[in-house]
Write a protein that holds these residues in place. Structure first.
Motif, PDB file in Angstrom:
ATOM      1  N   ALA A 178      19.900  82.541  24.761  1.00 36.67           N
ATOM      2  CA  ALA A 178      21.239  81.945  24.808  1.00 36.67           C
ATOM      3  C   ALA A 178      21.633  81.615  26.247  1.00 36.67           C
ATOM      4  O   ALA A 178      22.207  80.552  26.518  1.00 36.67           O
ATOM      5  CB  ALA A 178      22.264  82.894  24.185  1.00 36.67           C
ATOM      6  N   GLU A 179      21.325  82.508  27.171  1.00 37.84           N
ATOM      7  CA  GLU A 179      21.649  82.261  28.579  1.00 37.84           C
ATOM      8  C   GLU A 179      20.834  81.094  29.124  1.00 37.84           C
ATOM      9  O   GLU A 179      21.343  80.264  29.888  1.00 37.84           O
ATOM     10  CB  GLU A 179      21.386  83.514  29.408  1.00 37.84           C
ATOM     11  N   GLU A 181      19.664  78.578  27.390  1.00 40.85           N
ATOM     12  CA  GLU A 181      20.195  77.334  26.813  1.00 40.85           C
ATOM     13  C   GLU A 181      21.454  76.885  27.549  1.00 40.85           C
ATOM     14  O   GLU A 181      21.593  75.702  27.876  1.00 40.85           O
ATOM     15  CB  GLU A 181      20.494  77.519  25.325  1.00 40.85           C
ATOM     16  N   ARG A 182      22.347  77.819  27.834  1.00 46.35           N
ATOM     17  CA  ARG A 182      23.580  77.459  28.550  1.00 46.35           C
ATOM     18  C   ARG A 182      23.253  76.914  29.940  1.00 46.35           C
ATOM     19  O   ARG A 182      23.814  75.902  30.369  1.00 46.35           O
ATOM     20  CB  ARG A 182      24.502  78.684  28.671  1.00 46.35           C
ATOM     21  N   ALA A 183      22.349  77.584  30.634  1.00 41.43           N
ATOM     22  CA  ALA A 183      21.997  77.159  31.995  1.00 41.43           C
ATOM     23  C   ALA A 183      21.313  75.798  31.988  1.00 41.43           C
ATOM     24  O   ALA A 183      21.580  74.949  32.848  1.00 41.43           O
ATOM     25  CB  ALA A 183      21.087  78.199  32.645  1.00 41.43           C
ATOM     26  N   ARG A 185      21.599  73.377  29.683  1.00 37.01           N
ATOM     27  CA  ARG A 185      22.568  72.329  29.338  1.00 37.01           C
ATOM     28  C   ARG A 185      23.465  72.015  30.534  1.00 37.01           C
ATOM     29  O   ARG A 185      23.782  70.853  30.796  1.00 37.01           O
ATOM     30  CB  ARG A 185      23.403  72.738  28.125  1.00 37.01           C
ATOM     31  N   ALA A 186      23.873  73.052  31.246  1.00 34.71           N
ATOM     32  CA  ALA A 186      24.711  72.840  32.417  1.00 34.71           C
ATOM     33  C   ALA A 186      23.964  72.054  33.485  1.00 34.71           C
ATOM     34  O   ALA A 186      24.520  71.158  34.129  1.00 34.71           O
ATOM     35  CB  ALA A 186      25.173  74.184  32.974  1.00 34.71           C
ATOM     36  N   ARG A 189      23.752  68.374  32.434  1.00 35.62           N
ATOM     37  CA  ARG A 189      25.068  67.739  32.532  1.00 35.62           C
ATOM     38  C   ARG A 189      25.467  67.520  33.986  1.00 35.62           C
ATOM     39  O   ARG A 189      25.949  66.438  34.362  1.00 35.62           O
ATOM     40  CB  ARG A 189      26.102  68.609  31.816  1.00 35.62           C
TER      41      ARG A 189
END
Length: 212
Positions: A178-179, A181-183, A185-186, A189
């Motif tokens: 999960a971490e 994936e967040r990193a 995507r950030a 972006r």
């Protein structure tokens, strides 16, 4: 790479990170349950085997092929996200951490071959692989930059940040899915914030980096 060759390289990586002194053709043949003659036929010698093991590890970071006819912001950002997620997953794995620690430990000594192999087939290979994606985005008018290497370095910084050095120093646990994936995507972006073209990249690209 055949399935059997991949199994041999996995055995070599496991041997390398457990005790790099034991990475001989004999030790790898024993661990992988194959003959030394097969290893020499496939890899040519210890240096060739070392190179192949690092390339095998780096190959787990995939660059999704992009069709220039259908390339748009969504597809390009998805490709950058996938690359960043793979990259973080591989870098934070036990094998890469141990491999990079060994390479750093070899620096400045007579055993510099591993460090040179890791540099050429790790970061340099990532640069060549991702560079093709970035160039495709520039040709499609989705990205605007003048230097591909500089754009890659920016993406590296956005993706890896201080994660790798902290893992190498044992300062933090490996990030979970999960971490990661967040990193990832950030990173994708924020890369568009910096390099996306205003008419193609959508409203997110017109934010400032501090608001990403």
């Amino acid at each position: 790479m055949t399935k059997r060759q991949g199994e041999v390289l996995d055995a070599a990586l496991a041997l390398l990170v457990s005790d790099d002194e034991s990475l001989t053709m004999t030790a790898v043949a024993r661990r992988a349950r194959c003959s030394k003659e097969t290893l020499y036929k496939w890899f040519g010698g210890r240096d060739g085997l070392l190179t192949a093991t690092v390339q095998w590890q780096a190959s787990k970071v995939r660059a999704v092929p992009l069709d220039p006819q259908t390339l748009d912001r969504t597809r390009l950002e998805a490709s950058l996200f996938g690359f960043a997620a793979d990259w973080l997953t591989v870098l934070s794995g036990d094998t890469s951490i141990a491999l990079n620690r060994l390479a750093v430990g070899h620096a400045g000594s007579e055993r510099r071959d591993l460090g040179a192999i890791v540099l050429e087939n790790g970061p340099a290979a990532m640069r060549r692989r991702l560079g093709q994606v970035l160039e495709a985005g520039r040709r499609a008018g989705l990205l605007a930059f003048t230097d591909t290497d500089q754009a890659f370095s920016t993406f590296f910084g956005l993706t890896v940040r201080d994660t790798q050095i902290r893992l190498l120093l044992g300062d933090r646990p490996a990030p979970g899915p999960a971490e990661i994936e967040r990193a990832a995507r950030a990173a994708a972006r924020q890369f568009f914030v910096l390099f996306g073209t205003s008419e193609q990249a959508g409203p997110d690209a017109r934010r400032t980096p501090s608001g990403a």
